[in-house]
Design an enzyme around this catalytic site. Structure first.
Site, PDB file in Angstrom:
ATOM      1  CG  HIS A 346      -1.963   1.107   1.083  1.00 48.30           C
ATOM      2  ND1 HIS A 346      -3.152   0.946   0.417  1.00 48.30           N
ATOM      3  CD2 HIS A 346      -1.922   2.401   1.467  1.00 48.30           C
ATOM      4  CE1 HIS A 346      -3.808   2.088   0.417  1.00 48.30           C
ATOM      5  NE2 HIS A 346      -3.085   2.995   1.047  1.00 48.30           N
ATOM      6  CB  ALA A 347       1.118   4.078  -2.365  1.00 45.70           C
ATOM      7  CG  HIS A 376      -1.921  10.757  -2.699  1.00 45.30           C
ATOM      8  ND1 HIS A 376      -3.113  11.327  -2.323  1.00 45.30           N
ATOM      9  CD2 HIS A 376      -1.461  10.112  -1.594  1.00 45.30           C
ATOM     10  CE1 HIS A 376      -3.370  11.040  -1.055  1.00 45.30           C
ATOM     11  NE2 HIS A 376      -2.370  10.297  -0.586  1.00 45.30           N
ATOM     12  CD  GLU A 377       1.614   7.884  -1.226  1.00 39.43           C
ATOM     13  OE1 GLU A 377       2.077   8.383  -0.176  1.00 39.43           O
ATOM     14  OE2 GLU A 377       0.504   7.328  -1.259  1.00 39.43           O
ATOM     15  CG  HIS A 380       1.567  12.359   1.918  1.00 42.60           C
ATOM     16  ND1 HIS A 380       0.599  12.999   2.644  1.00 42.60           N
ATOM     17  CD2 HIS A 380       0.958  11.256   1.395  1.00 42.60           C
ATOM     18  CE1 HIS A 380      -0.543  12.312   2.571  1.00 42.60           C
ATOM     19  NE2 HIS A 380      -0.351  11.256   1.804  1.00 42.60           N
ATOM     20  CD  GLU A 404      -3.733  11.297   3.145  1.00 42.17           C
ATOM     21  OE1 GLU A 404      -3.448  10.983   1.981  1.00 42.17           O
ATOM     22  OE2 GLU A 404      -3.129  10.870   4.142  1.00 42.17           O
ATOM     23  CG  HIS A 504      -6.608   3.366   4.974  1.00 40.27           C
ATOM     24  ND1 HIS A 504      -6.634   2.750   3.744  1.00 40.27           N
ATOM     25  CD2 HIS A 504      -5.868   4.493   4.813  1.00 40.27           C
ATOM     26  CE1 HIS A 504      -5.949   3.465   2.865  1.00 40.27           C
ATOM     27  NE2 HIS A 504      -5.480   4.529   3.481  1.00 40.27           N
ATOM     28  CE1 TYR A 514      -5.768   8.939   2.187  1.00 40.51           C
ATOM     29  CE2 TYR A 514      -7.039   7.670   3.759  1.00 40.51           C
ATOM     30  CZ  TYR A 514      -5.829   8.008   3.199  1.00 40.51           C
ATOM     31  OH  TYR A 514      -4.679   7.415   3.648  1.00 40.51           O
TER      32      TYR A 514
END
Ligand code: X8Z
Ligand code: ZN
Length: 606
Positions: A346-347, A376-377, A380, A404, A504, A514
């Site tokens: 999971h990323a 997305h990552e 962060h 997020e 999650h 999210y």
């Protein structure tokens, strides 16, 4: 996801105030002073940074090399760190009745709210809780479906079937197969809920869910009202999409599999959790747009590899004025699934030392979906880097929806014209293909909205006891049907534990973030496009290379959590409230088209 933030035991740190500041208390204890409070916070910030780093290294090794030993070590580091954080959070209450500077007060409040997994003071129970948490993470990460007569398949294998197969039986097997991984988690998850709730109560919250809802710089009840308000704003668009997609699925699979008046069977929409439907674009494309703008095909055609996909992502962020990623990011990140060991695929994005040691961990596939997830990552990571100059307790996002949402804001700017500009697409489709582009995006972003809400609606009821262990699965499917209009394709029972098949839940990562991100990213996109002087339709705007949009984004990121999120939102958008009109604006042309398509049809589900 981000690494946990932890603290050491406060008991060793209490700093005596000068004698003249000590005022006697009724029970003989000297009353704490504002000076003490300041010193408590200052000392905490130094010690917190140390334990956070230790726990992050241990968690990184566990997630990258899942074995009994790394699971044990990660649990141990977490035990130390959570125990210490709890002591700080409890210790902060000593200063409750003092007049303090806004800064010290905010930091004490943040200390009390810092944990997502509060734990009991009792050392045996603390150990039990961290071991359960570590074990759940490992079980998910190493989970495999092993049919009697065939080779085992992991989540990546099964997800590829979900994305590509159009055979209902094959889809059903992959869907059910992945859900064989979670029933063994149920008992330990039940115990996890009890233990974490006990910790939350020691901090003065009714349960862990109540603690999560208290993190939004507003009354927790007002926060739930806000969620309802936003959902009511977007639900009509979701319902129109649901109605249209169900009809097209009915054409593809027939009345027996997809009845026209019921929920959509969860195995037919291209994703293991029915949370994003973009993989079935081919089945639901507006007539004539079936093949318009296929980024997966473009990436394959150009022979782009996993690291190159990340380099495209980095280049977008640096085009906004952010500094390039450090060399260690490239050396230490995981981009592809190793063949020889189990990893949590999971990323996730990591901030190991709260300074410069940032990394992502992802089993990248050469697809449009993963191109977006990479942005997305990286969002962060660029956030973490930008707020690293803040005091430790402010090294967080304005609220978790912002963390997020930031990378997704950038991904919204990955338009066909942008792809042409960076050489990934040879020529931009003309505006007659806009409907197809919007449909692809809606299958991802609009389809996600109810799922983004319901995961924590379930968890909050679980933490509060409203959904008891003997109704975990029933409670889950009730919410899936109510919010998403999606149903399990085969009979489920309490011997199943379907929530555990979503990362999650075993990983205990809050999920409302999210949903918020899916509202906020459009709001931020609309404001940044306006700041860039863009005037066309929102779905065609790209802020790539725009200095003014970049300046505003950097200002938001650098603020971290130093101010309430309402201030941060106002600085970027001029608005102090989350506002779903931006997502509605963005999809307006598609919304009108869907309404016309659904005219005369019976929508909704019973
Ligand atoms: O978990 C994630 C990210 C890591 S924070 C990949 N997302 C949610 C999910 O996959 O369920 C992004 C969208 C929703
Ligand atoms: Zn994320």
């Amino acid at each position: 996801m981000k690494s946990l933030r932890m603290t050491l035991r406060a008991s060793t740190l209490l700093i005596a105030a000068p004698a003249f500041l000590v005022i006697g208390c009724a029970d003989g204890e000297p009353a704490p002073t504002a000076v003490e409070a300041g010193a408590f916070v200052a000392e905490a910030e130094i010690r917190l940074a140390e334990v956070a780093e230790e726990a992050a290294h241990a968690a990184w090794v566990q997630a990258n090399f899942i074995t009994e030993d790394t699971e044990y070590l990660a649990a141990l580091a977490n035990e130390r760190a959570i125990g210490a954080t709890m002591d700080y959070a409890v210790g902060a209450a000593r200063f409750n009745d003092l007049e303090l500077s806004g800064d010290v007060r905010r930091k004490l409040d943040l200390l009390r709210l810092a944990l997502t997994m509060p734990a009991p003071d009792d050392p045996t129970e603390l150990k039990e809780l961290t071991q359960i948490a570590s074990s759940l993470e490992s079980q998910y990460g190493s989970g495999k479906y092993c049919p009697e007569d065939d080779e085992c398949r992991d989540l990546g294998d099964l997800s590829r079937v979900m994305a590509k197969s159009r055979d209902a039986d094959e889809l059903l097997e992959a869907w059910s197969g992945w859900r064989t991984v979670s029933p063994p988690m149920k008992d330990s998850y039940t115990r996890f809920v009890e233990l974490s709730n006990a910790g939350a109560r020691e901090l003065g919250f009714a349960d862990t869910g109540a603690m999560w809802r208290a993190k939004y710089d507003m009354d927790p009840d007002d926060f739930t009202t806000e969620l309802d308000r936003l959902w009511v704003q977007v639900k009509p668009l979701y319902d129109d999409l649901h109605c249209y997609v169900r009809r097209r699925l009915n054409e593809a699979y027939g009345d027996a599999t997809v009845p026209l008046d019921g929920p959509i069977p969860a195995h037919l929409v291209g994703n293991m959790w029915a949370q994003s439907w973009s993989n079935i674009y081919d089945l639901v494309a507006p007539p004539g747009d079936e093949s318009a703008f296929d980024l997966t095909a473009a990436l394959e055609a150009k022979g782009v590899n996993a690291e190159e996909m990340v380099r495209y992502g980095e280049a977008f962020f640096t085009s906004l004025g952010l500094p390039p990623l450090p060399e260690t990011f490239w050396q230490r990140s995981l981009f592809t699934q190793p063949r020889d060991r189990d990893v949590v695929c999971h990323a996730s994005a990591w901030d190991i030392d709260n300074e410069d040691d940032i990394r992502i961990k992802m089993c990248i596939e050469i697809t449009a979906e993963d191109f977006s997830t990479i942005h997305h990552e990286l969002g962060h990571n660029f956030y973490q880097r930008a707020y690293s100059k803040q005091p430790f307790l402010y090294r967080e996002s304005a609220n978790d929806g912002f963390h997020e949402g930031v990378g997704d804001v950038v991904a919204l700017s990955v338009t066909p014209s942008y792809l042409v500009e960076v050489g990934l697409l040879d020529e931009a489709p003309d505006s007659s293909a806009d409907l197809g582009v919007l449909m692809r995006m809606a299958l991802d972003k609009v389809a996600f909205l109810p799922f983004g809400l319901l995961v924590d609606q379930w968890r909050w009821k679980v933490f509060s006891g409203e959904i008891a262990p003997d109704a975990y699965n029933e409670g889950w499917w009730d919410l899936r049907q109510r919010y998403q209009g999606v149903a399990a394709p085969v009979t489920r029972s309490e011997a199943d534990f379907d929530p555990g098949a979503k990362y999650h839940v075993p990983a205990n990562t809050p999920y409302t973030r999210y949903f918020l991100a899916h509202i906020l990213q459009f709001q931020l996109h609309r404001s940044l496009c306006a700041a860039a002087g863009y005037e066309g339709p929102l779905h065609s705007c790209s802020i790539y290379g725009n200095e003014e949009a970049g300046r505003r984004m950097i200002e938001l990121l650098e603020m971290g959590q130093s101010r309430p999120w309402q201030d941060a939102l106002e600085a970027t958008t001029g608005q102090r409230e989350m506002d779903a009109t931006a997502i509605l604006d963005y999809f307006a042309p598609l919304g009108e088209w869907l309404e016309a398509q659904n005219e005369g049809q019976t929508c909704g589900w019973s």
